[in-house]
Design a protein around this motif. Structure first.
Motif, PDB file in Angstrom:
ATOM      1  N   ILE A 174       0.868  -1.178   0.000  1.00  0.00           N
ATOM      2  CA  ILE A 174       0.000   0.000   0.000  1.00  0.00           C
ATOM      3  C   ILE A 174       0.908   1.233   0.000  1.00  0.00           C
ATOM      4  N   SER A 175       0.839   2.015  -1.050  1.00  0.00           N
ATOM      5  CA  SER A 175       1.703   3.187  -1.154  1.00  0.00           C
ATOM      6  C   SER A 175       1.155   4.340  -0.317  1.00  0.00           C
ATOM      7  N   ASP A 176       2.028   5.297  -0.005  1.00  0.00           N
ATOM      8  CA  ASP A 176       1.569   6.480   0.727  1.00  0.00           C
ATOM      9  C   ASP A 176       0.462   7.195  -0.039  1.00  0.00           C
ATOM     10  N   ARG A 177       0.618   7.304  -1.337  1.00  0.00           N
ATOM     11  CA  ARG A 177      -0.380   7.997  -2.154  1.00  0.00           C
ATOM     12  C   ARG A 177      -1.740   7.300  -2.052  1.00  0.00           C
ATOM     13  N   GLN A 178      -1.737   5.973  -2.075  1.00  0.00           N
ATOM     14  CA  GLN A 178      -2.992   5.238  -1.968  1.00  0.00           C
ATOM     15  C   GLN A 178      -3.658   5.455  -0.608  1.00  0.00           C
ATOM     16  N   VAL A 179      -2.842   5.630   0.425  1.00  0.00           N
ATOM     17  CA  VAL A 179      -3.383   5.911   1.753  1.00  0.00           C
ATOM     18  C   VAL A 179      -4.027   7.298   1.779  1.00  0.00           C
ATOM     19  N   TYR A 180      -3.298   8.307   1.303  1.00  0.00           N
ATOM     20  CA  TYR A 180      -3.833   9.667   1.293  1.00  0.00           C
ATOM     21  C   TYR A 180      -5.129   9.747   0.482  1.00  0.00           C
ATOM     22  N   GLU A 181      -5.124   9.139  -0.698  1.00  0.00           N
ATOM     23  CA  GLU A 181      -6.317   9.184  -1.556  1.00  0.00           C
ATOM     24  C   GLU A 181      -7.472   8.410  -0.932  1.00  0.00           C
ATOM     25  N   GLY A 182      -7.172   7.260  -0.340  1.00  0.00           N
ATOM     26  CA  GLY A 182      -8.220   6.449   0.278  1.00  0.00           C
ATOM     27  C   GLY A 182      -8.898   7.159   1.424  1.00  0.00           C
ATOM     28  N   LEU A 183      -8.118   7.779   2.302  1.00  0.00           N
ATOM     29  CA  LEU A 183      -8.705   8.497   3.437  1.00  0.00           C
ATOM     30  C   LEU A 183      -9.544   9.678   2.963  1.00  0.00           C
ATOM     31  N   LEU A 184      -9.055  10.395   1.953  1.00  0.00           N
ATOM     32  CA  LEU A 184      -9.802  11.538   1.426  1.00  0.00           C
ATOM     33  C   LEU A 184     -11.116  11.098   0.792  1.00  0.00           C
ATOM     34  N   ASN A 185     -11.098   9.969   0.099  1.00  0.00           N
ATOM     35  CA  ASN A 185     -12.263   9.527  -0.668  1.00  0.00           C
ATOM     36  C   ASN A 185     -13.268   8.708   0.150  1.00  0.00           C
ATOM     37  N   THR A 186     -12.961   8.404   1.390  1.00  0.00           N
ATOM     38  CA  THR A 186     -13.851   7.589   2.219  1.00  0.00           C
ATOM     39  C   THR A 186     -15.165   8.313   2.498  1.00  0.00           C
ATOM     40  N   LYS A 187     -16.254   7.584   2.312  1.00  0.00           N
ATOM     41  CA  LYS A 187     -17.593   8.086   2.652  1.00  0.00           C
ATOM     42  C   LYS A 187     -18.216   7.132   3.665  1.00  0.00           C
ATOM     43  N   TRP A 188     -18.951   7.688   4.604  1.00  0.00           N
ATOM     44  CA  TRP A 188     -19.620   6.865   5.614  1.00  0.00           C
ATOM     45  C   TRP A 188     -20.859   7.602   6.072  1.00  0.00           C
ATOM     46  N   ARG A 189     -21.937   7.379   5.370  1.00  0.00           N
ATOM     47  CA  ARG A 189     -23.158   8.150   5.590  1.00  0.00           C
ATOM     48  C   ARG A 189     -23.809   7.796   6.920  1.00  0.00           C
ATOM     49  N   GLY A 190     -24.367   8.826   7.549  1.00  0.00           N
ATOM     50  CA  GLY A 190     -25.063   8.634   8.807  1.00  0.00           C
ATOM     51  C   GLY A 190     -24.209   8.894  10.032  1.00  0.00           C
ATOM     52  N   ARG A 191     -22.942   9.260   9.816  1.00  0.00           N
ATOM     53  CA  ARG A 191     -22.061   9.608  10.927  1.00  0.00           C
ATOM     54  C   ARG A 191     -21.621  11.058  10.731  1.00  0.00           C
ATOM     55  N   PHE A 192     -22.284  11.959  11.399  1.00  0.00           N
ATOM     56  CA  PHE A 192     -22.131  13.401  11.230  1.00  0.00           C
ATOM     57  C   PHE A 192     -22.009  13.749   9.741  1.00  0.00           C
ATOM     58  N   THR A 193     -23.010  13.303   8.993  1.00  0.00           N
ATOM     59  CA  THR A 193     -23.029  13.495   7.542  1.00  0.00           C
ATOM     60  C   THR A 193     -23.827  14.742   7.189  1.00  0.00           C
ATOM     61  N   LEU A 194     -23.181  15.673   6.527  1.00  0.00           N
ATOM     62  CA  LEU A 194     -23.848  16.889   6.051  1.00  0.00           C
ATOM     63  C   LEU A 194     -24.568  16.554   4.754  1.00  0.00           C
ATOM     64  N   ILE A 195     -25.905  16.655   4.749  1.00  0.00           N
ATOM     65  CA  ILE A 195     -26.662  16.321   3.544  1.00  0.00           C
ATOM     66  C   ILE A 195     -27.234  17.558   2.863  1.00  0.00           C
ATOM     67  N   GLN A 196     -27.133  18.713   3.522  1.00  0.00           N
ATOM     68  CA  GLN A 196     -27.677  19.935   2.930  1.00  0.00           C
ATOM     69  C   GLN A 196     -27.035  21.151   3.587  1.00  0.00           C
ATOM     70  N   LYS A 197     -26.965  22.231   2.840  1.00  0.00           N
ATOM     71  CA  LYS A 197     -26.542  23.525   3.373  1.00  0.00           C
ATOM     72  C   LYS A 197     -27.728  24.490   3.370  1.00  0.00           C
ATOM     73  N   ASN A 198     -27.629  25.523   4.205  1.00  0.00           N
ATOM     74  CA  ASN A 198     -28.585  26.653   4.201  1.00  0.00           C
ATOM     75  C   ASN A 198     -30.060  26.256   4.327  1.00  0.00           C
ATOM     76  N   PRO A 199     -30.503  25.729   5.442  1.00  0.00           N
ATOM     77  CA  PRO A 199     -29.726  25.451   6.646  1.00  0.00           C
ATOM     78  C   PRO A 199     -28.913  24.154   6.531  1.00  0.00           C
ATOM     79  N   ALA A 200     -27.849  24.093   7.308  1.00  0.00           N
ATOM     80  CA  ALA A 200     -27.075  22.850   7.370  1.00  0.00           C
ATOM     81  C   ALA A 200     -27.946  21.755   7.987  1.00  0.00           C
ATOM     82  N   VAL A 201     -27.965  20.586   7.350  1.00  0.00           N
ATOM     83  CA  VAL A 201     -28.693  19.435   7.888  1.00  0.00           C
ATOM     84  C   VAL A 201     -27.703  18.291   8.048  1.00  0.00           C
ATOM     85  N   VAL A 202     -27.611  17.772   9.263  1.00  0.00           N
ATOM     86  CA  VAL A 202     -26.633  16.735   9.593  1.00  0.00           C
ATOM     87  C   VAL A 202     -27.350  15.489  10.100  1.00  0.00           C
ATOM     88  N   LEU A 203     -26.919  14.326   9.620  1.00  0.00           N
ATOM     89  CA  LEU A 203     -27.377  13.043  10.149  1.00  0.00           C
ATOM     90  C   LEU A 203     -26.278  12.460  11.028  1.00  0.00           C
TER      91      LEU A 203
END
Length: 440
Positions: A277-306
């Protein structure tokens, strides 16, 4: 069976509820040819953070070219999301095929006078069958409840065990002290393996350390003092951990820095046993991780968080995140809990911050606390509270009250978050204001 028949069959197993123990699982898997023995596992136990760490690690591994299975529970938005390979859900056809095989095996168990498996045990067996069929290089496996007696703990080919943050939860099943709960979680640790752990309270750390010593395991724990250069934000967060400089993550929540640091410890452990696992793959993987339902912002103005904060430790983290990100905003809550959770402490930690709270309950779920009872409990801490007849009603009322500069926080039991998100999507101008996460 077709897909509908398979789902109906599985639903028929749900009446047993959650029953710990490994004998039923071992008998079922024996009849299915022990598919788990053909796989390699990263096994994750803990009270909070399991899903996030699983998401980080499996995203990194997929990005590094490993065919990666992931098994999660509970799911929020789709039944089939509990079983994935390279972030793609199990196909309806594959689910039907594997449930047919499981049903035949369960029938044999019944004929032999054996106890019938629970729904979670059947689902876990289905995951093993599917991951073997897909020839996964590695499976990231989340426990359902506890560890030692959890159905996932039948595996014997573990590469790495991960223990996330441990706190008081499920006390009637796992024990009434932190030591007892930690002992259950540490029960996934196998001899001569590598164990990585989140920073723990002293009582839990002592149990994990001793379990590792008895099993001749290499043990690594997150060093919170080595986390620096932190920038908190609910769209992007930045930090440095040891030699990992300027890590960027997309998951919000103050606790996600610790979860990502644990994922980094896991990556370093995997490298020592041959994972490339290269350093680049680690940086990209962490940045690209999604996990919905854990302080997930689904809307702005007003901000809506799940957020699925459903125990005191998670509620404390939610409280910290709200103060961190939204300290100048009025907060409106939509809040639901299971009655077997410590809802009083969750209320005490979160309710004082709210401008107004609407309580809800998950329909047709016997564990759900009635919205009116929950509102009564909230009123003792914050009198600006009312109970809604439905989740849709709660969303409509809250969105009508909140101004663009305010924030709406939908939290508590994971069981109602998907329905709440849909209600927000259906409300008013959501399509114009929402954040596009692509296809689910």
């Amino acid at each position: 069976m077709d897909y509908i028949q398979a789902r109906n069959y599985l639903n028929g197993l749900s009446g047993k509820g959650s029953v710990l123990g490994l004998e039923r699982m071992r008998s079922l898997l024996e009849l299915l040819g022990n598919p788990q023995d053909s796989l390699k596992f990263i096994h994750i136990a803990g009270t909070n953070g399991k899903g996030s760490v699983l998401a980080y690690l499996s995203t990194v591994l997929t990005g590094a070219g490993y065919r990666t299975g992931r098994y999660i529970s509970p799911t929020l938005f789709s039944y089939r999301e509990r079983i994935q390979v390279d972030e793609k859900e199990i196909e309806r056809e594959a689910l039907a095929i594997h449930v047919t095989a499981i049903a035949e095996a369960i029938e044999k168990m019944s004929e032999n006078g054996e106890d019938i498996p629970t729904l979670f045990e059947a689902e876990t067996a289905m995951a093993f069958l599917y991951f073997k069929e897909k020839q996964c290089d590695i499976v990231v496996l989340e426990t359902g409840l506890g560890g030692a007696q959890d159905a996932t703990n039948v595996i014997s080919t573990t590469v790495l065990e991960i223990i996330t943050s441990i706190s008081m939860d499920h006390m009637t099943v796992l024990g009434d002290t932190l030591e007892k709960i930690a002992a259950e979680k540490a029960g996934i640790i196998k001899p001569d393996t590598i164990v990585v752990s989140a920073a723990q309270q002293q009582e839990a750390e002592k149990v994990i350390t001793e379990t590792c010593r008895k099993n001749n395991c290499s043990y690594h724990m997150v060093d919170s003092s080595a986390i620096s250069s932190i920038y908190y934000g609910y769209e992007r967060q930045f930090f440095t951990y040891r030699s990992w400089k300027n890590i960027v993550i997309s998951l919000a929540g103050s606790y996600q820095i610790q979860n990502a640091a644990l994922a980094l410890e896991a990556v370093e452990a995997l490298r020592t046993v041959g994972f490339l696992i290269s350093d680049r793959q680690v940086y990209e993987g962490l940045l690209n991780t999604k996990w919905r339902g854990r302080f997930t912002l689904i809307q702005k103005n007003p901000a809506v968080v799940l957020d699925g904060a459903h125990n005191p430790a998670a509620a404390e983290e939610l409280r910290r995140s709200l103060k961190l990100y939204f300290k100048e905003k009025k907060l409106y809550y939509i809040f639901g809990m299971f009655q077997d959770k410590d809802y009083q402490k969750v209320i005490a930690l979160t309710a004082p911050l709210a401008e107004h709270i609407i309580t809800v309950e998950t329909k047709d779920n016997p564990r759900a606390m009635p919205a009116k009872s929950l509102a009564q409990a909230v009123a003792a801490v914050n009198p600006s509270v009312e109970a809604a007849d439905s989740i849709q009603q709660a969303v409509s009322k809250t969105m009508a009250q909140a101004e663009d500069e305010d924030a709406v926080i939908i939290f508590g039991s994971l069981s109602f978050l998907a329905e709440a998100e849909k209600a927000v999507m259906d409300y008013g101008k959501y399509a114009e204001r929402s954040i596009d996460y692509g296809e689910d």
